[in-house]
Write an enzyme that holds these catalytic residues in place. Structure first.
Site, PDB file in Angstrom:
ATOM      1  N   ASN A  12      83.023  18.206   4.121  1.00  0.00           N
ATOM      2  CA  ASN A  12      82.059  17.580   3.311  1.00  0.00           C
ATOM      3  C   ASN A  12      80.797  18.326   3.696  1.00  0.00           C
ATOM      4  O   ASN A  12      80.075  17.826   4.508  1.00  0.00           O
ATOM      5  CB  ASN A  12      81.924  16.071   3.615  1.00  0.00           C
ATOM      6  CG  ASN A  12      81.145  15.635   2.674  1.00  0.00           C
ATOM      7  OD1 ASN A  12      80.503  16.045   1.880  1.00  0.00           O
ATOM      8  ND2 ASN A  12      80.701  14.121   2.884  1.00  0.00           N
ATOM      9  N   TRP A  13      80.261  19.148   2.895  1.00  0.00           N
ATOM     10  CA  TRP A  13      78.888  19.865   3.065  1.00  0.00           C
ATOM     11  C   TRP A  13      77.902  18.876   2.760  1.00  0.00           C
ATOM     12  O   TRP A  13      76.577  19.481   2.864  1.00  0.00           O
ATOM     13  CB  TRP A  13      78.889  21.312   2.468  1.00  0.00           C
ATOM     14  CG  TRP A  13      79.824  22.311   3.073  1.00  0.00           C
ATOM     15  CD1 TRP A  13      80.541  22.196   4.080  1.00  0.00           C
ATOM     16  CD2 TRP A  13      79.532  23.827   2.766  1.00  0.00           C
ATOM     17  NE1 TRP A  13      81.106  23.602   4.386  1.00  0.00           N
ATOM     18  CE2 TRP A  13      80.604  24.340   3.634  1.00  0.00           C
ATOM     19  CE3 TRP A  13      79.273  24.360   1.588  1.00  0.00           C
ATOM     20  CZ2 TRP A  13      80.996  25.908   3.294  1.00  0.00           C
ATOM     21  CZ3 TRP A  13      79.627  25.702   1.376  1.00  0.00           C
ATOM     22  CH2 TRP A  13      80.292  26.451   2.311  1.00  0.00           C
ATOM     23  N   LYS A  14      78.011  17.899   2.004  1.00  0.00           N
ATOM     24  CA  LYS A  14      77.101  17.022   1.560  1.00  0.00           C
ATOM     25  C   LYS A  14      75.920  17.922   0.967  1.00  0.00           C
ATOM     26  O   LYS A  14      76.324  18.719   0.202  1.00  0.00           O
ATOM     27  CB  LYS A  14      76.408  16.070   2.727  1.00  0.00           C
ATOM     28  CG  LYS A  14      77.496  15.472   3.392  1.00  0.00           C
ATOM     29  CD  LYS A  14      77.023  14.574   4.378  1.00  0.00           C
ATOM     30  CE  LYS A  14      77.997  13.880   5.257  1.00  0.00           C
ATOM     31  NZ  LYS A  14      77.703  12.632   6.041  1.00  0.00           N
ATOM     32  N   HIS A  95      82.469   7.773  -1.104  1.00  0.00           N
ATOM     33  CA  HIS A  95      81.857   7.966   0.059  1.00  0.00           C
ATOM     34  C   HIS A  95      80.934   6.974   0.350  1.00  0.00           C
ATOM     35  O   HIS A  95      80.258   6.495  -0.410  1.00  0.00           O
ATOM     36  CB  HIS A  95      81.227   9.418   0.130  1.00  0.00           C
ATOM     37  CG  HIS A  95      80.826   9.862   1.597  1.00  0.00           C
ATOM     38  ND1 HIS A  95      79.820   9.509   2.165  1.00  0.00           N
ATOM     39  CD2 HIS A  95      81.497  10.784   2.399  1.00  0.00           C
ATOM     40  CE1 HIS A  95      79.832   9.749   3.418  1.00  0.00           C
ATOM     41  NE2 HIS A  95      80.873  10.525   3.523  1.00  0.00           N
ATOM     42  N   GLU A  97      77.930   7.117   1.716  1.00  0.00           N
ATOM     43  CA  GLU A  97      76.889   7.454   1.386  1.00  0.00           C
ATOM     44  C   GLU A  97      76.407   7.163  -0.232  1.00  0.00           C
ATOM     45  O   GLU A  97      75.215   6.978  -0.346  1.00  0.00           O
ATOM     46  CB  GLU A  97      76.252   8.890   1.667  1.00  0.00           C
ATOM     47  CG  GLU A  97      76.117   8.779   3.100  1.00  0.00           C
ATOM     48  CD  GLU A  97      76.552  10.297   3.843  1.00  0.00           C
ATOM     49  OE1 GLU A  97      76.638  11.350   2.799  1.00  0.00           O
ATOM     50  OE2 GLU A  97      76.555  10.383   5.105  1.00  0.00           O
ATOM     51  N   GLU A 164      86.858   6.256   6.941  1.00  0.00           N
ATOM     52  CA  GLU A 164      85.589   6.599   7.298  1.00  0.00           C
ATOM     53  C   GLU A 164      84.671   5.313   7.851  1.00  0.00           C
ATOM     54  O   GLU A 164      83.858   4.969   7.172  1.00  0.00           O
ATOM     55  CB  GLU A 164      84.839   7.384   6.552  1.00  0.00           C
ATOM     56  CG  GLU A 164      85.529   8.700   6.232  1.00  0.00           C
ATOM     57  CD  GLU A 164      84.523   9.640   5.806  1.00  0.00           C
ATOM     58  OE1 GLU A 164      84.261  10.831   6.352  1.00  0.00           O
ATOM     59  OE2 GLU A 164      83.650   9.436   4.889  1.00  0.00           O
ATOM     60  N   GLY A 170      77.901  10.440  10.982  1.00  0.00           N
ATOM     61  CA  GLY A 170      76.696  11.041  11.279  1.00  0.00           C
ATOM     62  C   GLY A 170      75.824  10.495  12.349  1.00  0.00           C
ATOM     63  O   GLY A 170      74.739  10.618  12.602  1.00  0.00           O
ATOM     64  N   SER A 202      81.791  11.497  12.706  1.00  0.00           N
ATOM     65  CA  SER A 202      81.490  12.172  13.860  1.00  0.00           C
ATOM     66  C   SER A 202      82.361  13.116  14.533  1.00  0.00           C
ATOM     67  O   SER A 202      82.725  13.133  15.743  1.00  0.00           O
ATOM     68  CB  SER A 202      80.990  11.349  14.901  1.00  0.00           C
ATOM     69  OG  SER A 202      79.386  10.647  14.419  1.00  0.00           O
ATOM     70  N   GLY A 223      81.792  16.091   8.522  1.00  0.00           N
ATOM     71  CA  GLY A 223      80.680  16.177   7.827  1.00  0.00           C
ATOM     72  C   GLY A 223      79.748  17.407   8.573  1.00  0.00           C
ATOM     73  O   GLY A 223      80.002  18.675   8.382  1.00  0.00           O
TER      74      GLY A 223
HETATM   75  C1  PEP Z   1      81.528  12.173   6.234  1.00  0.00           C
HETATM   76  O1  PEP Z   1      80.081  11.880   5.993  1.00  0.00           O
HETATM   77  O2  PEP Z   1      82.279  12.506   5.551  1.00  0.00           O
HETATM   78  C2  PEP Z   1      81.441  12.678   7.702  1.00  0.00           C
HETATM   79  C3  PEP Z   1      82.561  12.489   8.252  1.00  0.00           C
HETATM   80  O3  PEP Z   1      80.134  13.010   8.466  1.00  0.00           O
HETATM   81  P1  PEP Z   1      79.920  13.329   9.902  1.00  0.00           P
HETATM   82  O4  PEP Z   1      81.327  14.379  10.278  1.00  0.00           O
HETATM   83  O5  PEP Z   1      78.807  14.137   9.900  1.00  0.00           O
HETATM   84  O6  PEP Z   1      79.918  11.903  10.545  1.00  0.00           O
END
Ligand code: PEP
Length: 237
Positions: A12-14, A95, A97, A164, A170, A202, A223
């Site tokens: 997930n490049w966001k 998601h 976010e 998640e 994050g 993470s 992410g």
């Molecule tokens: C995400 O936002 O889907 C995610 C897994 O982020 P991160 O790996 O940065 O925690």
């Protein structure tokens, strides 16, 4: 129980990377010939078509419209139909976010999943509790409620569930192996092992192998670490 022999790693490049940086990253990933997992890259919508011309790796989007129509007067929206048309095969839905910053709720999430299924996109439904909910011991109830959006059209072929925990996204602090296994087991028993289950929060090179080896984990949603070639390579090789 694992539903699939080869793990799936979804990046997930966001809202990250501009065109040239994205091309550089995808070109490096595409040259790898020692990858042991299936990979799906979810870039920002704006970059999907460009990325597509530089790779044969499967692509996904990070969101789609909840509107039932494929086209219409919905400023700023992108329909599942449009994503499918430019070569996406997957779409992340719900998601945390988006739940937080765009006030997505069960109604819109359920509509998005239906739209994805209608055009043949695989919906990656994200679920997970926040820290207060975990500390109050209601994580399973929260996840159960979030999973209630799954339409009857959901099958192993068109739906993936991503657990998640919000407190792990994050933050650099992944859930423990026990916490991941317990929640995945809960979901897999709930659905009689019907869906592929991936973990996100993470994930990095240091913990990816341990998490992916868990009996209940079919893959990872990554992410921040998916934006760094060296890190991502160590996760997918
Ligand atoms: C995400 O936002 O889907 C995610 C897994 O982020 P991160 O790996 O940065 O925690």
């Amino acid at each position: 129980m694992k539903t699939h022999n080869k793990p799936l790693v979804i990046a997930n490049w966001k809202m990250n990377l501009i065109k040239n940086d994205a091309i550089e990253l995808i070109s490096k990933i595409s040259k790898l010939d020692d990858i042991s997992v299936d990979v799906v890259i979810c870039p920002p919508d704006l970059l999907i078509e460009t990325i597509k011309t530089h790779t044969s790796i499967t692509l996904g989007a990070q969101n789609c419209s909840a509107q039932a129509e494929d086209f219409g007067a919905y400023t700023g929206e992108t329909s599942a139909h449009m994503l499918k048309n430019i070569g996406c095969e997957y779409v992340i839905i719900g998601h945390s976010e988006r739940r937080k910053h765009h006030l997505e709720d069960n109604n819109s999430i359920s509509a998005k999943i239906a739209n994805a299924h209608k055009v043949g996109l695989v919906a990656i439904l994200c679920v997970g509790e926040n820290l207060t909910e975990r500390q109050s011991g209601i994580s399973h109830d929260i996840v159960l409620e979030q999973l209630s959006v799954l339409p009857k059209t959901s099958t192993k072929k068109n739906t993936i569930i991503a657990y998640e925990p919000i407190w792990a996204i994050g933050t650099g602090k992944s859930a423990s192996l026990t916490e991941i296994n317990l929640m995945h087991k809960y979901i897999s028993v709930l659905f009689e092992n019907r869906f592929k289950l991936v973990y996100g929060g993470s994930v990095k090179q240091e913990n990816a192998k341990d998490i992916i080896s868990l009996e209940q984990v079919d893959g990872l949603l990554v992410g921040a670490a998916s934006l760094d070639f060296e890190q991502f390579y160590k996760i997918i090789k």
